[in-house]
Design a protein around this motif. Sequence first.
Motif, short mmCIF file in Angstrom:
data_model
loop_
_atom_site.label_atom_id
_atom_site.label_comp_id
_atom_site.label_asym_id
_atom_site.label_seq_id
_atom_site.Cartn_x
_atom_site.Cartn_y
_atom_site.Cartn_z
N GLU B 66 36.26 8.36 29.63
CA GLU B 66 35.59 7.12 29.24
C GLU B 66 36.52 6.30 28.34
O GLU B 66 37.01 6.78 27.33
N LYS B 67 36.77 5.08 28.77
CA LYS B 67 37.74 4.27 28.04
C LYS B 67 37.05 3.31 27.10
O LYS B 67 36.07 2.67 27.47
N ASP B 68 37.55 3.24 25.87
CA ASP B 68 36.99 2.32 24.88
C ASP B 68 38.13 1.43 24.41
O ASP B 68 38.94 1.81 23.56
N PHE B 69 38.22 0.24 25.00
CA PHE B 69 39.39 -0.59 24.72
C PHE B 69 39.34 -1.23 23.34
O PHE B 69 40.28 -1.89 22.92
N GLN B 70 38.22 -1.01 22.62
CA GLN B 70 38.17 -1.51 21.24
C GLN B 70 38.88 -0.55 20.29
O GLN B 70 39.18 -0.91 19.17
N ALA B 71 39.12 0.70 20.75
CA ALA B 71 39.69 1.70 19.85
C ALA B 71 40.85 2.39 20.55
O ALA B 71 40.70 3.44 21.15
N LEU B 72 42.02 1.75 20.51
CA LEU B 72 43.19 2.34 21.14
C LEU B 72 44.03 3.04 20.08
O LEU B 72 44.27 2.50 19.00
N ARG B 73 44.49 4.26 20.41
CA ARG B 73 45.41 5.00 19.54
C ARG B 73 44.90 5.04 18.10
O ARG B 73 45.64 4.76 17.16
N GLN B 74 43.64 5.34 17.92
CA GLN B 74 43.11 5.38 16.55
C GLN B 74 43.11 6.80 16.03
O GLN B 74 42.91 7.75 16.78
N GLY B 75 43.33 6.92 14.74
CA GLY B 75 43.32 8.22 14.10
C GLY B 75 41.91 8.79 14.05
O GLY B 75 40.94 8.13 14.44
N PRO B 76 41.80 10.02 13.59
CA PRO B 76 40.49 10.66 13.51
C PRO B 76 39.53 9.85 12.65
O PRO B 76 39.91 9.32 11.61
N SER B 77 38.30 9.73 13.14
CA SER B 77 37.29 8.99 12.39
C SER B 77 35.94 9.61 12.71
O SER B 77 35.85 10.58 13.46
N ALA B 78 34.87 9.03 12.15
CA ALA B 78 33.54 9.59 12.40
C ALA B 78 33.15 9.44 13.86
O ALA B 78 32.50 10.31 14.44
N GLN B 79 33.56 8.32 14.50
CA GLN B 79 33.21 8.14 15.91
C GLN B 79 34.06 9.04 16.82
O GLN B 79 33.56 9.61 17.77
N HIS B 80 35.34 9.09 16.51
CA HIS B 80 36.26 9.88 17.33
C HIS B 80 36.89 10.94 16.44
O HIS B 80 37.83 10.66 15.70
N TRP B 81 36.38 12.15 16.51
CA TRP B 81 36.77 13.23 15.59
C TRP B 81 38.26 13.50 15.61
O TRP B 81 38.85 13.82 14.59
N LEU B 82 38.84 13.41 16.79
CA LEU B 82 40.27 13.68 16.89
C LEU B 82 41.01 12.43 17.38
O LEU B 82 42.04 12.52 18.01
N GLY B 83 40.46 11.27 17.07
CA GLY B 83 41.15 10.04 17.43
C GLY B 83 41.03 9.70 18.91
O GLY B 83 40.27 10.33 19.65
N THR B 84 41.81 8.71 19.32
CA THR B 84 41.74 8.25 20.71
C THR B 84 43.15 8.15 21.30
O THR B 84 44.13 8.15 20.58
N THR B 85 43.21 8.05 22.62
CA THR B 85 44.49 7.93 23.33
C THR B 85 44.85 6.45 23.47
O THR B 85 44.15 5.58 22.95
N HIS B 86 45.93 6.20 24.21
CA HIS B 86 46.35 4.82 24.40
C HIS B 86 45.35 4.03 25.24
O HIS B 86 45.40 2.81 25.29
N MET B 87 44.46 4.73 25.96
CA MET B 87 43.44 4.04 26.75
C MET B 87 42.10 4.05 26.03
O MET B 87 41.08 3.71 26.61
N GLY B 88 42.09 4.54 24.82
CA GLY B 88 40.84 4.60 24.08
C GLY B 88 39.95 5.76 24.49
O GLY B 88 38.75 5.74 24.25
N GLU B 89 40.53 6.77 25.12
CA GLU B 89 39.74 7.94 25.47
C GLU B 89 39.64 8.86 24.25
O GLU B 89 40.57 8.92 23.44
N ASP B 90 38.52 9.58 24.17
CA ASP B 90 38.27 10.42 23.01
C ASP B 90 39.02 11.75 23.17
O ASP B 90 38.76 12.50 24.11
N VAL B 91 39.96 12.05 22.25
CA VAL B 91 40.78 13.25 22.39
C VAL B 91 39.92 14.52 22.27
O VAL B 91 40.11 15.49 23.01
N PHE B 92 38.95 14.49 21.34
CA PHE B 92 38.11 15.67 21.17
C PHE B 92 37.37 16.01 22.47
O PHE B 92 37.32 17.17 22.89
N SER B 93 36.82 15.00 23.13
CA SER B 93 36.10 15.26 24.38
C SER B 93 37.05 15.81 25.44
O SER B 93 36.69 16.70 26.22
#
Lengths: 327, 332
Positions: B66-93
């Motif tokens: 699932e791509k979230d283009f609002q959150a590209l390459r973001q560090g760990p946060s409450a929404q994305h526990w292990l951050g996101t990829t360059h496409m905004g995919e959730d690394v934890f998932s």
Amino acid sequence: MRFLLRRLAFYLFTAWAAITINFFLPRMLKGDPVTAYLQKNQGKVSPEAIDSLRTLFGLDSDASLWQQYVDYWGQLLRGDLGVSFSNGLAPVSEVIASAIPWTVGLVGLATIISFLLGTTLGSIVGWRRGSRADYVVPFATFFSTVPYFWMALVVIALFSTTLGWLPASHAYDKGSVPAWSWDFIGEVIAHGTLPALTIIVSSLGGWILGMRNMMVTVLDEDYVTVAQAKGLRQRRVLTQYASRNAVLPQLQSFALSLGFIVGGTLVMEMVFSYPGLGKLLLDATNAKDYPLMQGLFLVITLAVLVANILADVAYAVLDPRTRQMES
Amino acid sequence: MTFTSIPEASDGALPTEPKRPTMASRVSASFAMFRNGKSIAGLIIVGFFVILAVFADWIAPYDPLEKDFQALRQGPSAQHWLGTTHMGEDVFSQIVYGTRGVLIVGLVAGVLATLVAVIIGVTAGYVSGWKSESLSALTNVFLVIPGLPLIIIVASQYEDPSIVLISAVIAITGWAWGARVLRAQTMSLRHRDFVQAAKANGERLHRIIAVEMLPNLTAIIASSFVGTVTAAVLGLTTLAFIGVIPITNLNWGTILFWAQQNGAFPDYWWWYIPAGVCIALLGMALSLINFGIDEYVNPRLRSAGERARAMRKKGLSASSGVTAVRTAPTDE
């Protein structure tokens, strides 16, 4: 003597098996990429090269399988492994020969350092069983299962990109020409440090654990107790009595895990863009360069065999029983 | 020449009391090899990953692709526990779903390789003469031939190698170690009294192997199974990392492949560190199980540390067995 003959027979058999696997592999797999390639590049490939490729890949459907097999052997004995599609149709044997020194130098040296270091540490940890030295065991376990390629990536991120201490890729600086000068040797060492460090860190744990477990078992043997009862110095008991016996199985597992180590280091070479056999194999895989892939598999297997022979010789030197088996 | 580090057989598994063993006691006896700290720790970690894999649909907060283009390459946060990829995919998932791919291939390859190892190893140990020697030679050939290059070459011939094919190739290159150890142990069992007695009773071959021998080989079979699973996990992630396996098969190696292809190194650590740590953790858990089995089979390994500690408590040095006894009275 009998031991050596037995081993020799085994190595000849293994070499034969590897070559035979290499012969049947392209014949069993579906598709015919070589013919497709030849048709695409008609006129560019010389008739002799086409001939040798036909033999290597079993395209002579009119010849019998046995005839193909004999031809294949004849070609191998002449050192003809076909031409590499991805290297401007250079002979495979030349392409491989240019990569061998890098891999043998790096992987061979790093593996031997790691083996010696790990075995020494392992025998000390085993000797001091039950003390704080046992805390080494969980760490060694963790590092022994870390994949080589991931360790390589982390090492690059840490020492090269972040700290900037050492170069992260290639075997020497861009633009310099291989030569026997101090500058060039210095470059090679600087470029080889991180790959070597990766190999040592990823494989050290396994050697420590193996040696430690053997030591713990050997230290319970009566001859160790006798040596201590005779009042020999601890250092002598450790090196001449316990370690010397514990290292034998360790050496055997060294020989047997060589194939595994080589596999891991091949991928590590890709991460470091190190111009050795591993990078060559992966480039060949990506370029669908089948003659080069075949040749590489053969050469890698034979290299592992040679390393096995060396380990066997070391074993025979360390264990007098193998030399006395004639009786 | 022969395999010297084969520990003695695990006769201790059989209950010694004269009353007939019940079903429950038999089952518990066959799990005795896992009843020590190391094995239990390993099993707990493996169990954790199994739960991740089975309940991935509930545990993973997002779909792995699932791509979230609002959150590209973001560090760990409450929404994305292990951050996101360059496409905004959730690394934890991705890690949670990737566990499935890893465990399935590990299990299938482990089962296949162990089956081959048991069949070839036990046969080679039980028969004698040239049959045994040739099976042993076959085993040694497969031990020496480097597996990974072979897997790479075979897998690269297929456009879209299936999971079963990959597992099978890993199994073909991974059975030899188990077969070697099993052969050595079977050879030593063959001359034990209870096997000789069964033979003298006229029991049939398959009964001797299945009833008399296999129970004494369970620890080694288990250990070779765990070993091949470890090798399969490493092999699979390596293949995925170098891009031989299609990226549609999501596993931890695929995550690292994407990370490297898209310049995650070294800044986006949340993208590549967790997958590698997971591989190492799973590998460590499997090794721990194996150490537990080793200690069960070879009691010297188990008791060495304890005895040394006990001696130190009495003021003796562990590494000088005999001398220590002599000096002990002078302390009193």
